[in-house]
Design a protein around this motif. Structure first.
Motif, PDB file in Angstrom:
ATOM      1  N   ILE A  65       0.947  -1.173  -0.184  1.00 43.80           N
ATOM      2  CA  ILE A  65       0.126  -0.300  -0.013  1.00 43.80           C
ATOM      3  C   ILE A  65       0.806   1.478  -0.211  1.00 43.80           C
ATOM      4  CG2 ILE A  65      -0.407  -0.032   2.821  1.00 43.80           C
ATOM      5  CD1 ILE A  65      -3.131   1.330   0.003  1.00 43.80           C
ATOM      6  N   THR A  66       1.326   2.617  -1.071  1.00 46.41           N
ATOM      7  CA  THR A  66       1.473   3.478  -1.228  1.00 46.41           C
ATOM      8  C   THR A  66       0.564   4.208  -0.773  1.00 46.41           C
ATOM      9  OG1 THR A  66       0.842   3.912  -3.712  1.00 46.41           O
ATOM     10  CG2 THR A  66       2.930   2.079  -2.577  1.00 46.41           C
ATOM     11  N   ARG A  78      12.403  -4.988   1.515  1.00 41.29           N
ATOM     12  CA  ARG A  78      13.310  -3.666   0.828  1.00 41.29           C
ATOM     13  C   ARG A  78      13.245  -3.542  -0.569  1.00 41.29           C
ATOM     14  NH1 ARG A  78      17.088  -5.723   5.051  1.00 41.29           N
ATOM     15  NH2 ARG A  78      18.096  -6.593   2.932  1.00 41.29           N
ATOM     16  N   TYR A  79      13.164  -4.305  -1.376  1.00 35.95           N
ATOM     17  CA  TYR A  79      13.875  -4.933  -2.855  1.00 35.95           C
ATOM     18  C   TYR A  79      12.087  -3.913  -3.182  1.00 35.95           C
ATOM     19  CZ  TYR A  79      14.600  -5.486  -7.679  1.00 35.95           C
ATOM     20  OH  TYR A  79      13.940  -6.242  -9.095  1.00 35.95           O
ATOM     21  N   ALA A  80      11.329  -5.133  -2.748  1.00 30.99           N
ATOM     22  CA  ALA A  80       9.186  -3.770  -3.494  1.00 30.99           C
ATOM     23  C   ALA A  80       9.006  -2.820  -2.913  1.00 30.99           C
ATOM     24  CB  ALA A  80       9.001  -5.332  -3.145  1.00 30.99           C
ATOM     25  N   GLU A  81      10.189  -2.708  -2.080  1.00 27.25           N
ATOM     26  CA  GLU A  81      10.132  -1.210  -1.885  1.00 27.25           C
ATOM     27  C   GLU A  81      10.079   0.097  -2.505  1.00 27.25           C
ATOM     28  OE1 GLU A  81      10.847  -0.394   2.652  1.00 27.25           O
ATOM     29  OE2 GLU A  81       8.751  -0.740   2.759  1.00 27.25           O
ATOM     30  N   GLY A  82      11.960  -0.600  -2.573  1.00 25.72           N
ATOM     31  CA  GLY A  82      12.414   0.266  -3.842  1.00 25.72           C
ATOM     32  C   GLY A  82      11.499   0.492  -4.901  1.00 25.72           C
ATOM     33  N   VAL A  83      11.384  -0.756  -6.176  1.00 27.61           N
ATOM     34  CA  VAL A  83      10.593  -1.186  -6.753  1.00 27.61           C
ATOM     35  C   VAL A  83       9.773  -0.093  -6.801  1.00 27.61           C
ATOM     36  CG1 VAL A  83       9.490  -2.137  -8.799  1.00 27.61           C
ATOM     37  CG2 VAL A  83      11.745  -3.308  -7.733  1.00 27.61           C
ATOM     38  N   CYS A  84       8.679  -0.312  -6.436  1.00 30.97           N
ATOM     39  CA  CYS A  84       7.509   0.334  -5.982  1.00 30.97           C
ATOM     40  C   CYS A  84       8.054   1.785  -6.568  1.00 30.97           C
ATOM     41  CB  CYS A  84       6.918   0.392  -4.218  1.00 30.97           C
ATOM     42  SG  CYS A  84       5.013   0.509  -4.676  1.00 30.97           S
ATOM     43  N   ARG A  85       8.987   2.362  -5.307  1.00 26.63           N
ATOM     44  CA  ARG A  85       9.349   4.391  -5.478  1.00 26.63           C
ATOM     45  C   ARG A  85       9.955   4.188  -6.926  1.00 26.63           C
ATOM     46  NH1 ARG A  85      11.628   2.473  -0.469  1.00 26.63           N
ATOM     47  NH2 ARG A  85      10.541   3.569   1.246  1.00 26.63           N
ATOM     48  N   ALA A  86      11.187   3.525  -7.529  1.00 24.34           N
ATOM     49  CA  ALA A  86      11.403   3.899  -8.546  1.00 24.34           C
ATOM     50  C   ALA A  86      10.782   3.288 -10.088  1.00 24.34           C
ATOM     51  CB  ALA A  86      12.266   2.423  -9.510  1.00 24.34           C
ATOM     52  N   VAL A  87       9.518   3.022 -10.214  1.00 33.34           N
ATOM     53  CA  VAL A  87       7.783   3.368 -10.808  1.00 33.34           C
ATOM     54  C   VAL A  87       7.145   4.870 -10.833  1.00 33.34           C
ATOM     55  CG1 VAL A  87       8.705   1.051 -12.086  1.00 33.34           C
ATOM     56  CG2 VAL A  87       6.846   1.229 -10.053  1.00 33.34           C
ATOM     57  N   GLY A  88       7.483   5.059  -9.380  1.00 40.08           N
ATOM     58  CA  GLY A  88       6.495   6.305  -9.136  1.00 40.08           C
ATOM     59  C   GLY A  88       5.348   5.818  -8.593  1.00 40.08           C
ATOM     60  N   ILE A  89       5.242   4.434  -7.626  1.00 39.48           N
ATOM     61  CA  ILE A  89       3.862   4.268  -7.086  1.00 39.48           C
ATOM     62  C   ILE A  89       3.370   4.800  -5.871  1.00 39.48           C
ATOM     63  CG2 ILE A  89       2.639   2.944  -6.485  1.00 39.48           C
ATOM     64  CD1 ILE A  89       3.741   0.642  -8.517  1.00 39.48           C
ATOM     65  N   LYS A  90       2.990   5.995  -5.779  1.00 41.25           N
ATOM     66  CA  LYS A  90       2.810   7.141  -5.079  1.00 41.25           C
ATOM     67  C   LYS A  90       0.770   6.983  -3.881  1.00 41.25           C
ATOM     68  CE  LYS A  90       6.343  10.439  -5.897  1.00 41.25           C
ATOM     69  NZ  LYS A  90       6.194  12.184  -6.492  1.00 41.25           N
ATOM     70  N   ALA A 128       0.659  -1.590 -11.050  1.00 37.38           N
ATOM     71  CA  ALA A 128       0.368  -0.132 -10.345  1.00 37.38           C
ATOM     72  C   ALA A 128      -1.299  -0.649  -9.622  1.00 37.38           C
ATOM     73  CB  ALA A 128       0.558   0.930 -10.486  1.00 37.38           C
ATOM     74  N   ARG A 129      -1.500  -1.221  -8.956  1.00 34.83           N
ATOM     75  CA  ARG A 129      -3.364  -1.417  -9.313  1.00 34.83           C
ATOM     76  C   ARG A 129      -2.845  -2.955  -7.433  1.00 34.83           C
ATOM     77  NH1 ARG A 129      -2.963  -7.725 -10.469  1.00 34.83           N
ATOM     78  NH2 ARG A 129      -1.293  -7.238 -11.885  1.00 34.83           N
ATOM     79  N   MET A 130      -4.041  -3.541  -7.652  1.00 41.98           N
ATOM     80  CA  MET A 130      -4.350  -4.536  -6.244  1.00 41.98           C
ATOM     81  C   MET A 130      -4.440  -5.472  -7.380  1.00 41.98           C
ATOM     82  SD  MET A 130      -7.242  -4.847  -3.874  1.00 41.98           S
ATOM     83  CE  MET A 130      -7.440  -3.890  -2.697  1.00 41.98           C
ATOM     84  N   ALA A 131      -3.590  -6.731  -6.083  1.00 42.27           N
ATOM     85  CA  ALA A 131      -3.379  -7.797  -6.739  1.00 42.27           C
ATOM     86  C   ALA A 131      -4.319  -8.673  -7.231  1.00 42.27           C
ATOM     87  CB  ALA A 131      -2.878  -8.484  -5.534  1.00 42.27           C
ATOM     88  N   GLY A 132      -4.421  -9.114  -8.268  1.00 42.34           N
ATOM     89  CA  GLY A 132      -5.244 -10.403  -8.477  1.00 42.34           C
ATOM     90  C   GLY A 132      -5.188 -11.287  -8.202  1.00 42.34           C
ATOM     91  N   GLY A 133      -6.688 -12.238  -8.297  1.00 42.73           N
ATOM     92  CA  GLY A 133      -6.528 -13.877  -7.907  1.00 42.73           C
ATOM     93  C   GLY A 133      -7.089 -13.448  -6.606  1.00 42.73           C
ATOM     94  N   ARG A 134      -7.819 -12.485  -6.032  1.00 42.94           N
ATOM     95  CA  ARG A 134      -8.587 -11.873  -4.572  1.00 42.94           C
ATOM     96  C   ARG A 134      -7.596 -12.455  -3.694  1.00 42.94           C
ATOM     97  NH1 ARG A 134     -14.193 -15.459  -4.652  1.00 42.94           N
ATOM     98  NH2 ARG A 134     -14.516 -15.575  -7.483  1.00 42.94           N
ATOM     99  N   LYS A 135      -6.398 -12.010  -3.612  1.00 43.03           N
ATOM    100  CA  LYS A 135      -5.455 -12.451  -2.775  1.00 43.03           C
ATOM    101  C   LYS A 135      -5.546 -10.733  -2.015  1.00 43.03           C
ATOM    102  CE  LYS A 135      -2.836 -14.617  -4.865  1.00 43.03           C
ATOM    103  NZ  LYS A 135      -3.673 -14.777  -5.812  1.00 43.03           N
ATOM    104  N   SER A 136      -6.444  -9.901  -1.801  1.00 44.14           N
ATOM    105  CA  SER A 136      -6.877  -8.650  -1.053  1.00 44.14           C
ATOM    106  C   SER A 136      -8.048  -9.508  -0.302  1.00 44.14           C
ATOM    107  CB  SER A 136      -7.173  -7.376  -1.410  1.00 44.14           C
ATOM    108  OG  SER A 136      -5.417  -7.078  -1.632  1.00 44.14           O
TER     109      SER A 136
END
Length: 610
Positions: free
Chosen positions: A360-361, A406-418, A447-455
């Motif tokens: 979540i961002t 840590r890696y996932a947080e960095g990827v999220c910032r790198a592609v501009g998901i705020k 840049a969206r909620m996960a599919g497959g009813r993960k949430s």
């Protein structure tokens, strides 16, 4: 960020203060008194004053969403909504030729209306303050079942209207769960649905013009635009900017959130590991040998479409000839998103296990980015690609997965998901000496909620976590409620039920998944008389099953469900013959095919080689 939630009474703000626009104009109880040409004083009466009505104000519900279930007789979000609606289309033919807004009519059926209402404005210039906005709304781009139900519940608790935009309406040939019709969305609780003219390609600019007109004529305001699937991410980014919303993701990086080539560029520029890759533009695949040589790759290698999803058009190739054939399938053909594909991606095959990290961002969270749940993928090599068997949730607080977080947080910032949700697929290797997963590398980002009813499953097994409410809050710019821990109290698993045959489905057994002790929910897509395929892509599986319980019990039931599901098929008809008709009559309404989930729990041209 917090004082909105702790102060129920605001007496007199300082003169000339800069109030957040998204809150000021939504306060129904506000009364503006003119002091002089430049200064105004805002008096907001307390929502807890004895003289106030018992029903909550809209602003109160938005700023302080209640954790309790909504009473049946509570204030409806449209009860006091004075809207200037377009005229109703009397001819279905005329409606098909124009963009429409559909609302629920008095007789319980959808009414197709003109997007723009006839309006006469005699005094365009107003020297006095206009009336305050009576209703706020969110925009859902291409929603699907059952996630839309949980999103509507979260919006209702914040007294937000729900406006849905369907870029490609279902003409009855698509799955009603994945592509619900206007009638289904209205029945689930969406207030109005915008659709382009039948047979006309969706135009995001035209949609933005129409939505801005709706804002003005219906006296409402859109607070956030939420993408509900991968193909709607770029549409949501553009609409958010065109509607003038400040809580939208950076348009300059929009390409990095959809195109897997640009995605890798952005992540690598942030100093994070990605797979070696090449963009191949020749439709005959003649560049494969040179790419393999330049990248110093060993087989197998991966060939994929640059803007796909759900494992569509992803191939594992064991030699150059196989890779050429796969490249030729992709280049110059239509991709899963309906756009012509100009190139294919050739990548190194990453070793290790695959994971999905969901986040979540929001600027209101302590770090701006927060990992909420991690899923480990269990796959087997079959039919020329890696095929899912099941996906299991793991504990994101376990130190073994620290490098993935840590890696996932960095990827999220790198592609501009705020703002909003993020879904990142990663491969990592396990170091038995350290007892940790190391060397993570991105596969792709959503840049969206996960599919497959993960949430849905995350909400079921993580106490205090309400992902749909958090998604609405993040996209609207509201503070996001973060639980003390994201440690699951049960094992949650998504099981993929396959078909090992290709043909017209004659019979199936083992589909009564409710017999399993750890059963939570399932979705059966296979139908008697319809074609089934050997399962490879996510959309080709006969059923999807969700289980919760102890690790041992869930593992046992997952294996049992896959082993006991058996299909019998008839040969495919020869070219020109019709498929075997289904023996069962079609339901009177598409909604009958769709289960109504329980309401969500109350919440608070040259080769480019890199």
């Amino acid at each position: 960020q917090n004082w909105w939630g702790h102060h129920s009474t605001i007496d007199k703000p300082p003169l000339n203060c800069s109030w957040p626009n998204q809150f000021c104009s939504s306060v129904q109880a506000s009364q503006f008194k003119k002091l002089d040409q430049h200064n105004f004083e805002m008096n907001i009466t307390s929502p807890h004053n004895e003289e106030q009505p018992s029903t909550p104000f809209i602003a109160e519900a938005v700023l302080q969403p209640t954790d309790a279930p909504i009473p049946a007789d509570s204030l409806d979000s449209t009860e006091h909504h004075e809207a200037l609606m377009g005229a109703t289309y009397k001819s279905p033919t005329a409606a098909d030729k124009n963009a429409t807004v559909t609302v629920m009519g008095e007789e319980g059926a959808g009414e197709l209306r003109k997007v723009i209402a006839t309006e006469f404005v005699s005094k365009p210039v107003q020297l006095t303050s206009p009336p305050v906005v009576l209703q706020n709304s969110i925009v859902l781009i291409d929603p699907k079942i059952p996630e839309v139900k949980y999103t509507i519940d979260a919006a209702n608790r914040r007294n937000l209207m729900v406006t849905a935009v369907i870029p490609q309406p279902n003409d009855g040939t698509k799955n009603f769960v994945l592509h619900p019709t206007t009638a289904i969305l209205l029945e689930y609780g969406v207030h109005q649905v915008y659709e382009p003219p039948v047979g006309v390609k969706f135009d995001v600019m035209e949609c933005a013009y129409h939505l801005k007109t709706i804002e003005a004529q219906q006296n409402l305001r859109f607070l956030g635009v939420i993408p509900c699937r991968e193909s709607s991410v770029d549409v949501a980014d553009m609409l958010s900017a065109l509607l003038g919303l400040r809580n939208g993701n950076d348009l300059g990086l929009a390409g990095a959130r959809r195109d897997k080539g640009l995605m890798k560029v952005a992540v690598a520029n942030a100093g994070l590991r990605v797979a070696k890759y090449a963009r191949l533009t020749r439709a005959d695949g003649g560049e494969v040998e040179l790419a393999v040589e330049e990248l110093e790759l060993e087989f197998p290698i991966v060939v994929k479409t640059p803007r796909g999803w759900s494992t569509q058009d992803v191939y594992i190739c064991n030699d150059c000839q196989e890779a050429k054939e796969c490249v030729s399938k992709i280049v110059k053909s239509l991709g899963p998103d309906g756009r012509k594909t100009q190139y294919a991606l050739l990548e190194e095959f990453l070793t290790g296990e695959e994971f999905a990290v969901n986040l979540i961002t929001s600027p209101t969270t302590p770090r701006g980015v927060q990992v909420t749940d991690i899923w480990r993928y269990h796959k087997i090599f079959l039919h020329g690609t890696m095929v899912n068997t099941w996906q299991s949730m793991v504990d994101p607080h376990d130190k073994a997965y620290a490098s993935l977080v840590r890696y996932a947080e960095g990827v999220c910032r790198a592609v501009g998901i705020k703002y909003g949700m993020a879904h990142i697929e990663i491969k990592a290797e396990y170091d038995s000496k350290l007892g940790r997963w190391i060397n993570p590398a991105m596969i792709e980002v959503g840049a969206r909620m996960a599919g497959g009813r993960k949430s849905v499953m995350a909400e079921a097994v993580i106490p205090g976590w309400y992902p749909f409410a958090a998604m609405v809050d993040a996209h609207c710019g509201f503070p996001v409620l973060i639980p003390p821990s994201f440690r699951p109290v049960k094992q949650a698993t998504h099981v993929f039920i396959p078909s090992d045959k290709d043909g017209i489905l004659k019979s199936m057994s083992g589909e009564n998944f409710e017999r399993l002790p750890t059963y939570y929910d399932h979705a059966l897509s296979a139908k008697i008389g319809k074609r089934v395929r050997k399962s490879k892509e996510i959309g080709s599986f006969c059923a999807h099953l969700w289980l919760t319980g102890t690790t041992e019990e869930v593992q046992r039931d997952a294996e049992r469900a896959r082993a006991e599901f058996i299909v019998e098929v008839d040969p495919l008809p020869e070219e020109g013959e019709a498929e075997v008709a289904a023996p069962a009559a079609a339901p009177a309404s598409p909604i009958e095919e769709i289960p109504s989930p329980e309401p969500a729990a109350a919440m608070p041209n040259a080769i480019s080689v890199v």
